[in-house]
Design a protein around this motif. Structure first.
Motif, short mmCIF file in Angstrom:
data_model
loop_
_atom_site.label_atom_id
_atom_site.label_comp_id
_atom_site.label_asym_id
_atom_site.label_seq_id
_atom_site.Cartn_x
_atom_site.Cartn_y
_atom_site.Cartn_z
N UNK A 144 0.71 -1.18 -0.47
CA UNK A 144 0.37 0.54 -0.03
C UNK A 144 0.99 0.94 -0.26
N UNK A 145 0.29 2.00 -0.05
CA UNK A 145 1.51 4.24 0.05
C UNK A 145 1.21 3.83 1.27
N UNK A 146 2.31 3.99 1.08
CA UNK A 146 3.77 5.10 1.70
C UNK A 146 2.51 5.60 2.99
N UNK A 147 3.15 4.74 4.74
CA UNK A 147 2.57 5.83 5.97
C UNK A 147 3.24 7.05 5.92
N UNK A 148 4.68 6.61 5.73
CA UNK A 148 5.00 8.84 6.04
C UNK A 148 4.62 9.55 4.65
N UNK A 149 3.89 10.91 5.66
CA UNK A 149 3.60 11.77 5.12
C UNK A 149 4.30 12.56 4.09
N UNK A 150 5.95 12.43 4.83
CA UNK A 150 6.85 13.67 4.22
C UNK A 150 7.02 12.40 2.35
N UNK A 151 6.40 11.42 2.24
CA UNK A 151 7.01 11.15 0.92
C UNK A 151 5.76 10.62 -0.10
N UNK A 152 4.34 11.46 1.05
CA UNK A 152 3.37 11.79 -0.38
C UNK A 152 3.96 12.71 -1.33
N UNK A 153 3.27 12.21 -2.75
CA UNK A 153 4.03 13.17 -3.62
C UNK A 153 5.36 12.41 -4.58
N UNK A 154 5.00 11.29 -4.44
CA UNK A 154 6.32 10.54 -4.62
C UNK A 154 5.96 9.20 -5.57
N UNK A 155 6.14 9.53 -6.65
CA UNK A 155 5.28 8.74 -8.10
C UNK A 155 5.58 8.36 -9.24
#
Length: 222
Positions: free
Chosen positions: A25-36
């Motif tokens: 699943x998507x990373x639980x690390x909010x700092x990595x949201x937007x990496x894709x």
């Protein structure tokens, strides 16, 4: 952070009808949201790619539902307004190094049919992270201990507008693949993995998750 993790699990484990047979699943690390990775059904003048990630099942399964996470690159919109359809595909693995081979199944869904759900998380660009989920009209029968590729791509309403970013997961094997719409060829890319969950019936239960395999090349952005 606890609320974010609970939301991720709730989407990934949604419904008693199907159990998880593969999960990154998507990373639980909010700092990595937007990496894709960019992933598109139709050719574009820029970001002209479709993306896929490899996986291996621990037991034979008929995949009935798929989940993934993604967002806009925010050229114009922070939401998914530039994408009207999403296509999910399953490929056999072929060659060495491994790349997608024969297409096993392909199904296309309207944006609404993927039930985009705002996770509450945002990329630095302001892009909204969406959890998406689709029920396959025809189950996809896959064998255990066999490498496959899963791809999800968005059809752009305006090919010069927002690109679709398939959100990263945490790293599993760090190998994915990219299809270039210009060269009509797949290539490998070593970096990180993409977020997706596969569900099957009969349901083995949410705890029965597996580990993954190997895949090729796309340019990511934040």
């Amino acid at each position: 952070m606890r609320a974010i993790v609970l939301l991720i699990l709730a989407v990934a484990c949604s419904g008693a009808r199907a159990g998880i047979v593969y999960s990154q699943p998507t990373t639980p690390n909010a700092a990595n949201v937007g990496f894709g990775f960019y992933s598109h059904t139709n050719p574009r003048p820029q970001n002209n790619y479709k993306h896929a990630d490899n996986f291996t099942l621990a037991a034979d399964a008929a995949i009935t539902e798929v989940s993934w996470w993604g967002m806009s690159s925010v050229r114009n919109f922070t939401n998914l307004n530039n994408f009207d359809q999403f296509t999910v595909e399953f490929f056999a693995s072929s060659g060495s190094p491994s790349l997608p081979g024969a297409l096993i199944a392909s199904q296309t869904f309207t944006r609404a049919a993927t039930t985009p759900t705002d996770t509450g998380r945002r990329a630095p660009s302001g892009a909204i992270e969406y959890a998406q989920h689709a029920t396959l009209t025809t189950p996809v029968a896959l064998s255990a201990n066999t490498e496959y590729y899963f791809a999800v791509s968005a059809r752009c309403v305006n090919v010069s507008g927002d690109a679709y970013l398939w959100q990263d997961s945490d790293t599993f094997d760090g190998y994915t693949v990219l299809y270039n719409h210009t060269t009509h060829a797949w290539a490998g890319f070593v970096d990180t993995d993409s977020s997706f969950v596969l569900h099957a019936v009969p349901a083995p239960g949410c705890g029965a998750v597996l580990v993954a395999g190997i895949a090729g090349m796309a340019r990511r952005r934040r």
